[in-house]
Scaffold this motif. Structure first.
Motif, PDB file in Angstrom:
ATOM      1  N   UNK A 159       0.351  -1.152  -0.149  1.00 46.85           N
ATOM      2  CA  UNK A 159      -0.356  -0.151  -0.098  1.00 46.85           C
ATOM      3  C   UNK A 159       0.684   1.525  -0.105  1.00 46.85           C
ATOM      4  N   UNK A 160       1.711   1.774   0.676  1.00 47.96           N
ATOM      5  CA  UNK A 160       2.397   2.346   0.804  1.00 47.96           C
ATOM      6  C   UNK A 160       3.474   3.104  -0.932  1.00 47.96           C
ATOM      7  N   UNK A 198       3.105   1.956   8.504  1.00 35.78           N
ATOM      8  CA  UNK A 198       3.901   1.940   6.918  1.00 35.78           C
ATOM      9  C   UNK A 198       3.353   2.796   6.611  1.00 35.78           C
ATOM     10  N   UNK A 199       1.982   3.722   6.516  1.00 26.09           N
ATOM     11  CA  UNK A 199       1.085   4.365   6.198  1.00 26.09           C
ATOM     12  C   UNK A 199       1.699   5.842   6.600  1.00 26.09           C
ATOM     13  N   UNK A 200       2.481   5.713   8.178  1.00 28.24           N
ATOM     14  CA  UNK A 200       2.821   6.761   9.063  1.00 28.24           C
ATOM     15  C   UNK A 200       4.167   6.633   8.617  1.00 28.24           C
ATOM     16  N   UNK A 201       5.292   5.795   8.633  1.00 31.42           N
ATOM     17  CA  UNK A 201       6.454   6.183   8.133  1.00 31.42           C
ATOM     18  C   UNK A 201       6.895   6.868   6.626  1.00 31.42           C
ATOM     19  N   UNK A 215      15.721   6.160   9.856  1.00 29.44           N
ATOM     20  CA  UNK A 215      15.318   6.067  10.677  1.00 29.44           C
ATOM     21  C   UNK A 215      14.501   4.723  11.001  1.00 29.44           C
ATOM     22  N   UNK A 216      13.558   4.347   9.846  1.00 28.31           N
ATOM     23  CA  UNK A 216      12.997   2.961  10.040  1.00 28.31           C
ATOM     24  C   UNK A 216      13.951   2.040  10.390  1.00 28.31           C
ATOM     25  N   UNK A 217      14.845   1.940   9.268  1.00 28.38           N
ATOM     26  CA  UNK A 217      16.317   0.828   9.396  1.00 28.38           C
ATOM     27  C   UNK A 217      16.463   1.437  10.246  1.00 28.38           C
ATOM     28  N   UNK A 355       7.895   3.484   3.671  1.00 27.20           N
ATOM     29  CA  UNK A 355       6.793   2.607   4.389  1.00 27.20           C
ATOM     30  C   UNK A 355       6.565   0.766   3.816  1.00 27.20           C
ATOM     31  N   UNK A 356       6.854   0.770   3.259  1.00 31.21           N
ATOM     32  CA  UNK A 356       7.088  -0.823   3.036  1.00 31.21           C
ATOM     33  C   UNK A 356       8.173  -1.259   4.414  1.00 31.21           C
TER      34      UNK A 356
END
Length: 412
Positions: A159-160, A198-201, A215-217, A355-356
């Motif tokens: 979805x992202x 996912x959508x937030x990131x 930052x996600x990683x 997002x993914x």
């Protein structure tokens, strides 16, 4: 669309709908188009280069270490074959992404998501009539609802990609709203959390395209490294209002952490989770007391005959890394997450990549086995789709590096 990436485009159109019908079909449905794309790319003049890029090299390093742990794994043959399979799948995806460079895959993903979301919503609202019909069932068993969870996780992963589509903003917003609404409605807490993450990131990375994905990683890497220590806080989690599945996970994680402590460096070996000593036992009263699980309904659910302290895998990718591959595997896995974050930030669509990555991390930490073929194939397919959008001049450390032969393929 006359391009080596056409098989991948058709695949991305079909996978959300097919996953609703049968998630295990994802493995051949993803890998065969990758192989065909390789063949078409070769015919068009594309040639593979030397494997490079931090993501691929760390992935192969992880598969290599996994293969070494087969020497002490409970099922050495099974473990060695799995390690080779993982490495082969990574190399196939690497080649497919190179051969498909420049393919316009995003619109196909968008239409595929619309089909998949509509099928999932209809199946859920009709009492799983669609999936029962495909299986030739006249009566719908209660367990059939669980089959929607993998499809929901797959669509939460894809979805992202809407953030990277060249659709009018209102069409993208509608897809995001529709997708989030359906996925939050479907059964399965993990897919809901993955959708939100996912959508937030992705939204954050729209404002900070270089920092957000990194930052996600980094966050995922830190969780991997600290997960065995975080499990120590399980007894402090207020569990009285949690559903039985979540409480069962707390029991599983507690058991996994205890086994990790016995072999913290090298682990028990690849796929050892399914053959862990004591893993088939039911949680005893002393364990439930120690974990502060006092709700009578929860304790009754955990006493059912099918409940085990280690049902095939820990339902937590970080713990599975530690349990099977030890601290060495966890370090490689954490480095891989860091590299994925950097690669996403340097891709043509950082928001989609972030997002993914966030969605995949949430799903991996809460649900499926780390090495399940359909899930690995889904992750690689998503990475290939994003990598194919990458301009030829960016990020040698990206998901998959561009190949100079691509220019010959495009001109032919």
């Amino acid at each position: 669309m006359s391009h080596p990436g056409l098989p991948l485009a058709i695949c991305l159109l079909a996978v959300p709908f097919v996953a609703v019908l049968q998630s295990k079909a994802m493995t051949p449905l993803a890998l065969i188009p990758m192989a065909i794309t390789l063949g078409l790319g070769w015919r068009a003049g594309w040639r593979p280069g030397q494997p490079q890029g931090a993501v691929l090299l760390l992935g192969l390093l992880l598969a290599g270490w996994a293969g070494i742990t087969a020497l002490w794994a409970p099922e050495p043959g099974r473990a060695a074959l799995l390690a080779l399979t993982l490495a082969a799948m990574m190399l196939l995806a690497h080649g497919a992404a190179g051969a498909a460079q420049g393919a316009r895959l995003m619109p196909w993903i968008g239409f595929g998501l619309v089909l998949g979301l509509a099928a999932a919503f209809f199946d859920w609202q009709s009492g799983h009539a669609l999936r029962a019909a495909v299986r030739g069932l006249k009566e719908v068993p209660a367990t059939l609802m669980f089959g929607l969870k993998p499809a929901a996780s797959l669509m939460a992963l894809l979805l992202p990609m809407a953030f990277a589509m060249a659709w009018p903003w209102i069409a993208r917003a509608a897809l995001l709203a529709l997708g989030a609404g359906v996925l939050i409605t479907l059964p399965g807490e993990t897919a809901r959390l993955a959708t939100i993450a996912g959508l937030g990131a992705a939204a954050i990375s729209l404002a900070a395209p270089r920092l957000g994905p990194r930052l996600v990683g980094a966050g995922a890497a830190l969780v991997i490294l600290l997960m065995p220590l975080l499990v120590a806080f399980v007894p402090k989690i207020p569990s009285a209002s949690l559903p039985p599945s979540a409480v069962h996970r707390l029991v599983i994680w507690d058991f996994a952490a205890a086994r990790i402590a016995e072999k913290p460096i090298t682990g028990w070996g690849l796929e050892a989770s399914r053959a862990m000593p004591g893993g088939r036992a039911q949680p005893d009263a002393a364990t439930l007391d120690r974990l502060n699980i006092a709700n009578p309904a929860q304790r009754e659910a955990l006493a059912l005959p099918h409940v085990e302290v280690m049902p095939l895998h820990p339902h937590n990718g970080a713990l599975q890394l530690w349990l099977e591959l030890g601290g060495i595997g966890a370090l490689i896995g954490a480095a891989l997450m860091l590299a994925l974050g950097v690669a996403a930030s340097r891709s043509a669509a950082p928001a989609a990549g972030a997002g993914m990555l966030a969605s995949a991390a949430v799903t991996g930490m809460l649900s499926f086995g780390l090495w399940q073929a359909w899930w690995v194939a889904s992750l690689l397919l998503a990475m290939v789709a994003l990598a194919a959008q990458k301009p030829s001049g960016v990020a040698k450390s990206g998901f998959y590096p561009p190949n100079r032969a691509n220019s010959r393929a495009k001109s032919s």
